[in-house]
Design a protein around this motif. Structure first.
Motif, PDB file in Angstrom:
ATOM      1  N   ASP A 218       0.774  -1.223  -0.042  1.00 15.52           N
ATOM      2  CA  ASP A 218      -0.013   0.036   0.069  1.00 15.52           C
ATOM      3  C   ASP A 218       0.922   1.241   0.122  1.00 15.52           C
ATOM      4  O   ASP A 218       0.268   2.377   0.264  1.00 15.52           O
ATOM      5  CB  ASP A 218      -1.012   0.048   1.206  1.00 15.52           C
ATOM      6  CG  ASP A 218      -0.213   0.059   2.468  1.00 15.52           C
ATOM      7  OD1 ASP A 218       1.210   0.280   2.655  1.00 15.52           O
ATOM      8  OD2 ASP A 218      -1.096  -0.199   3.676  1.00 15.52           O
ATOM      9  N   ARG A 219       2.194   0.983  -0.298  1.00 15.11           N
ATOM     10  CA  ARG A 219       3.072   2.150  -0.506  1.00 15.11           C
ATOM     11  C   ARG A 219       3.767   2.927   0.909  1.00 15.11           C
ATOM     12  O   ARG A 219       4.267   3.992   0.874  1.00 15.11           O
ATOM     13  CB  ARG A 219       2.931   3.033  -1.617  1.00 15.11           C
ATOM     14  CG  ARG A 219       2.526   2.638  -2.746  1.00 15.11           C
ATOM     15  CD  ARG A 219       1.816   3.463  -3.745  1.00 15.11           C
ATOM     16  NE  ARG A 219       0.562   3.806  -3.223  1.00 15.11           N
ATOM     17  CZ  ARG A 219      -0.199   4.829  -3.833  1.00 15.11           C
ATOM     18  NH1 ARG A 219       0.206   5.391  -4.888  1.00 15.11           N
ATOM     19  NH2 ARG A 219      -1.558   4.977  -3.351  1.00 15.11           N
ATOM     20  N   THR A 220       2.966   2.400   2.017  1.00 19.82           N
ATOM     21  CA  THR A 220       3.458   3.126   3.229  1.00 19.82           C
ATOM     22  C   THR A 220       4.233   2.265   4.211  1.00 19.82           C
ATOM     23  O   THR A 220       4.487   1.096   3.972  1.00 19.82           O
ATOM     24  CB  THR A 220       1.983   3.159   3.952  1.00 19.82           C
ATOM     25  OG1 THR A 220       1.284   1.920   4.512  1.00 19.82           O
ATOM     26  CG2 THR A 220       1.108   4.271   3.355  1.00 19.82           C
ATOM     27  N   ILE A 221       4.933   2.652   5.159  1.00 11.25           N
ATOM     28  CA  ILE A 221       5.692   2.003   6.251  1.00 11.25           C
ATOM     29  C   ILE A 221       5.170   2.491   7.407  1.00 11.25           C
ATOM     30  O   ILE A 221       4.925   3.803   7.695  1.00 11.25           O
ATOM     31  CB  ILE A 221       7.248   2.874   6.081  1.00 11.25           C
ATOM     32  CG1 ILE A 221       7.995   2.655   4.685  1.00 11.25           C
ATOM     33  CG2 ILE A 221       7.919   2.174   7.051  1.00 11.25           C
ATOM     34  CD1 ILE A 221       9.274   3.503   4.291  1.00 11.25           C
ATOM     35  N   LEU A 235       4.591   6.305   7.815  1.00 11.71           N
ATOM     36  CA  LEU A 235       5.337   6.977   6.881  1.00 11.71           C
ATOM     37  C   LEU A 235       4.985   6.729   5.484  1.00 11.71           C
ATOM     38  O   LEU A 235       4.853   5.813   4.769  1.00 11.71           O
ATOM     39  CB  LEU A 235       6.915   6.685   6.994  1.00 11.71           C
ATOM     40  CG  LEU A 235       7.451   6.980   8.350  1.00 11.71           C
ATOM     41  CD1 LEU A 235       8.898   6.432   8.536  1.00 11.71           C
ATOM     42  CD2 LEU A 235       7.427   8.103   8.967  1.00 11.71           C
ATOM     43  N   THR A 236       4.839   7.925   4.700  1.00  4.42           N
ATOM     44  CA  THR A 236       4.804   8.085   3.292  1.00  4.42           C
ATOM     45  C   THR A 236       5.501   8.733   2.535  1.00  4.42           C
ATOM     46  O   THR A 236       6.091   9.552   2.735  1.00  4.42           O
ATOM     47  CB  THR A 236       3.072   8.646   3.042  1.00  4.42           C
ATOM     48  OG1 THR A 236       3.159  10.036   3.572  1.00  4.42           O
ATOM     49  CG2 THR A 236       2.096   7.735   3.757  1.00  4.42           C
ATOM     50  N   GLU A 269      14.051  11.083  14.272  1.00  8.88           N
ATOM     51  CA  GLU A 269      13.503  12.093  14.900  1.00  8.88           C
ATOM     52  C   GLU A 269      12.748  13.146  14.501  1.00  8.88           C
ATOM     53  O   GLU A 269      12.191  13.864  15.271  1.00  8.88           O
ATOM     54  CB  GLU A 269      15.075  12.849  15.356  1.00  8.88           C
ATOM     55  CG  GLU A 269      16.064  12.020  16.360  1.00  8.88           C
ATOM     56  CD  GLU A 269      17.305  12.498  16.827  1.00  8.88           C
ATOM     57  OE1 GLU A 269      17.758  13.512  16.057  1.00  8.88           O
ATOM     58  OE2 GLU A 269      17.883  12.042  17.611  1.00  8.88           O
ATOM     59  N   TYR A 270      12.887  13.101  13.142  1.00 10.00           N
ATOM     60  CA  TYR A 270      12.019  14.343  12.324  1.00 10.00           C
ATOM     61  C   TYR A 270      10.997  13.479  11.682  1.00 10.00           C
ATOM     62  O   TYR A 270       9.957  14.124  10.963  1.00 10.00           O
ATOM     63  CB  TYR A 270      12.832  15.002  11.688  1.00 10.00           C
ATOM     64  CG  TYR A 270      13.788  16.150  12.508  1.00 10.00           C
ATOM     65  CD1 TYR A 270      13.198  17.171  13.132  1.00 10.00           C
ATOM     66  CD2 TYR A 270      15.131  15.587  12.370  1.00 10.00           C
ATOM     67  CE1 TYR A 270      14.300  17.868  13.658  1.00 10.00           C
ATOM     68  CE2 TYR A 270      15.865  16.281  13.327  1.00 10.00           C
ATOM     69  CZ  TYR A 270      15.427  17.573  13.864  1.00 10.00           C
ATOM     70  OH  TYR A 270      16.524  18.062  14.538  1.00 10.00           O
ATOM     71  N   ASN A 271      10.905  12.198  11.299  1.00  8.62           N
ATOM     72  CA  ASN A 271      10.123  11.486  10.533  1.00  8.62           C
ATOM     73  C   ASN A 271      10.178  12.122   9.178  1.00  8.62           C
ATOM     74  O   ASN A 271       9.010  12.146   8.539  1.00  8.62           O
ATOM     75  CB  ASN A 271       8.730  11.559  11.041  1.00  8.62           C
ATOM     76  CG  ASN A 271       8.790  10.697  12.456  1.00  8.62           C
ATOM     77  OD1 ASN A 271       9.615  10.009  13.066  1.00  8.62           O
ATOM     78  ND2 ASN A 271       7.773  11.169  13.392  1.00  8.62           N
ATOM     79  N   LYS A 272      11.434  12.297   8.542  1.00  7.78           N
ATOM     80  CA  LYS A 272      11.504  12.912   7.231  1.00  7.78           C
ATOM     81  C   LYS A 272      12.396  12.106   6.474  1.00  7.78           C
ATOM     82  O   LYS A 272      13.295  11.605   7.169  1.00  7.78           O
ATOM     83  CB  LYS A 272      11.590  14.280   7.178  1.00  7.78           C
ATOM     84  CG  LYS A 272      10.385  15.140   7.732  1.00  7.78           C
ATOM     85  CD  LYS A 272      10.855  16.694   7.783  1.00  7.78           C
ATOM     86  CE  LYS A 272       9.750  17.537   8.277  1.00  7.78           C
ATOM     87  NZ  LYS A 272       9.983  18.829   8.295  1.00  7.78           N
TER      88      LYS A 272
END
Length: 507
Positions: A218-221, A235-236, A269-272
């Motif tokens: 589904d392209r997500t983590i 996370l997308t 830490e920033y989810n980026k």
């Protein structure tokens, strides 16, 4: 004037050449010289005296009443004693060597009964005289050794008969049998986690054992709490199926790869996303981190594996050599530091420094989709549709086959207790004893309600860091957690094992 050279036809010249060749090889030098009977007799007579002189004084046994002892010419005039015993046996004792004649061409040992009857039949004075001669020549020692050997031979044959064997069976090597496997408690389904909207393709557990991460079609983590199974974070960023995830134990980074050819580095830490690693020409199927240096390794459908510097994003090496999709990659600190498995049915062990193949293992006949390394031993296993194979580092020496999981094996996992888990495309999980290759449990969990039976498939599995939980990623969009049955004992779940003859095939 010079005379003209006489000319001959080709036929004549060829014939003359053949004649010269024939004359040259008419005497065959390879043949041995014909034996001369007289010289052969002299040679054998000398050999008898020099090598067998000590035993030529033994009794010459004549069987039959009508037989008369015939002494060769060389023995005429020597002392001898003849006694007609019971049954017409005639015994001749001689005190010197003999020449080779019709009677002495074959060595005849006296029978044991003949020796004893001879000793009883001799007059006392003659017996003393004869046995004093025997002592001088050492014949009593020979007879003693003969009796000891006879007794040992009879005991040997008796022991073989008692054991139900034969002489040939004693010489045969016993076929190796499988050693008794270690007992492992059975595993049972503990929790089913739902949340993804597509096939769950990959799993990774963080070093602190607090949470784990999954990648899906589904392209997500998604990041899940390990203790409760609750969703912590999504996370997308990928635009296609996420095929591989890895969590660093050296920095707060998460790495992911997918069928969109992208390899991403996430800062948790920033989810980026903070880095992209560009270079693969097709879908990226696997990712792994080197345990001691800041290096990332990915494998792809473009038949290559690539080594990346995590900080600079540089493509350090492109590992080429496979001829089809590279489905799995693993790293370790010891040599070989990189192992890859491919759809070309080979496994390659790589030299990380040189960026070249160290060894190629060609034993599998089908695609190798999974490779796993034992956490304590210097060994690893590979899974394919034909069977599971175990290997020894560093050169990839074959250990044994684990046959019986007749399906496409997508994933393997092993813990420190020697429990090997194989997950297959048809939804079955097999548990194996690593040392013996004994299959002690088979699991086929039901799909979640609303899913088709055909959506029963295991894409990835992994033990957590405590090795008390087994996490599987499945085709019914769920994550299943298994644990050992604490109530099970060896008496309640005995090993159904028979010491069968090993059938370890080389290929």
């Amino acid at each position: 004037m010079t005379e003209d050279v006489q000319k001959h036809s080709v036929h004549t010249l060829v014939f003359r050449s053949l004649k010269r060749t024939h004359d040259m090889f008419v005497s065959d030098h390879a043949k041995s010289v014909a034996l001369d009977d007289e010289s052969h007799k002299v040679k054998m007579g000398v050999k008898l005296k020099t090598e067998y002189g000590a035993v030529l004084h033994m009794p010459v046994l004549k069987e039959g009443k009508d037989q008369v002892p015939h002494l060769p010419g060389i023995m005429q005039g020597h002392q001898s004693y003849t006694h007609p015993g019971e049954g017409g046996l005639e015994r001749v004792f001689q005190s010197t060597g003999v020449s080779l004649t019709a009677d002495t061409k074959m060595h005849r040992n006296p029978s044991e009964g003949g020796v004893h009857s001879m000793a009883l039949a001799l007059p006392p004075s003659q017996a003393r005289y004869t046995f004093s001669k025997f002592f001088k020549s050492g014949v009593l020692l020979v007879l003693f050794c003969h009796n000891v050997l006879s007794a040992f031979s009879s005991l040997w044959n008796h022991s073989l008969v008692e054991g139900g064997g034969t002489r040939n069976s004693a010489l045969m090597r016993k076929a190796p049998t499988m050693p008794k496997p270690s007992w492992h408690p059975p595993w049972k389904l503990f929790r089913v986690i739902s949340g993804h909207l597509g096939w769950v393709r990959s799993i990774a557990v963080e070093p602190g054992n607090q949470w784990f991460v999954t990648g899906s079609a589904d392209r997500t983590i998604k990041i899940w709490d390990l203790a409760s199974g609750k969703l912590k974070l999504s996370l997308t960023g990928h635009i296609s199926t996420v095929r591989g995830v890895a969590v660093s134990n050296r920095s707060p980074y998460l790495f992911s790869c997918g069928e969109d050819k992208q390899v991403k580095c996430w800062d948790l830490e920033y989810n980026k996303v903070i880095r992209h690693y560009h270079g693969h020409l097709s879908a990226v199927y696997g990712v792994d981190l080197h345990p001691t240096i800041d290096v990332l390794v990915t494998c792809s459908r473009d038949a290559t594996a690539r080594v990346w510097d995590i900080r600079t994003k540089a493509n350090v090496h492109t590992l080429t050599g496979h001829t089809n999709t590279v489905a799995t990659v693993k790293c370790q600190a010891a040599e070989p530091q990189i192992i890859t498995g491919s759809h070309d049915a080979t496994i390659r062990l790589w030299d990380l420094i040189a960026g070249k193949t160290r060894a190629t293992l060609t034993n599998h006949k089908k695609s190798v989709r999974s490779v796993v390394m034992h956490p304590r031993q210097y060994t690893f296993a590979s899974g394919s549709a034909d069977n599971i194979k175990q290997w020894m580092f560093p050169d990839g020496n074959f250990i044994q086959n684990l046959s019986g999981h007749n399906a496409i094996i997508n994933t393997l996992a092993v813990n420190s207790d020697g429990v090997l888990v194989s997950g297959a495309d048809n939804g079955t999980i097999h548990m194996w004893d690593w040392r013996t290759g004994y299959n002690f449990q088979r699991i086929h969990a039901a799909v979640q309600p609303g899913s088709l039976d055909s959506e029963s498939g295991i894409f990835a599995c992994m033990f957590d860091n405590s090795e008390s939980r087994l996490i599987t990623a499945e085709a019914d969009k769920t994550i299943k957690v298994y644990k050992e049955d604490d109530t099970a004992t060896e008496e309640s779940h005995p090993i159904n094992w028979k010491p069968e003859i090993l059938k370890r095939k080389r290929f």
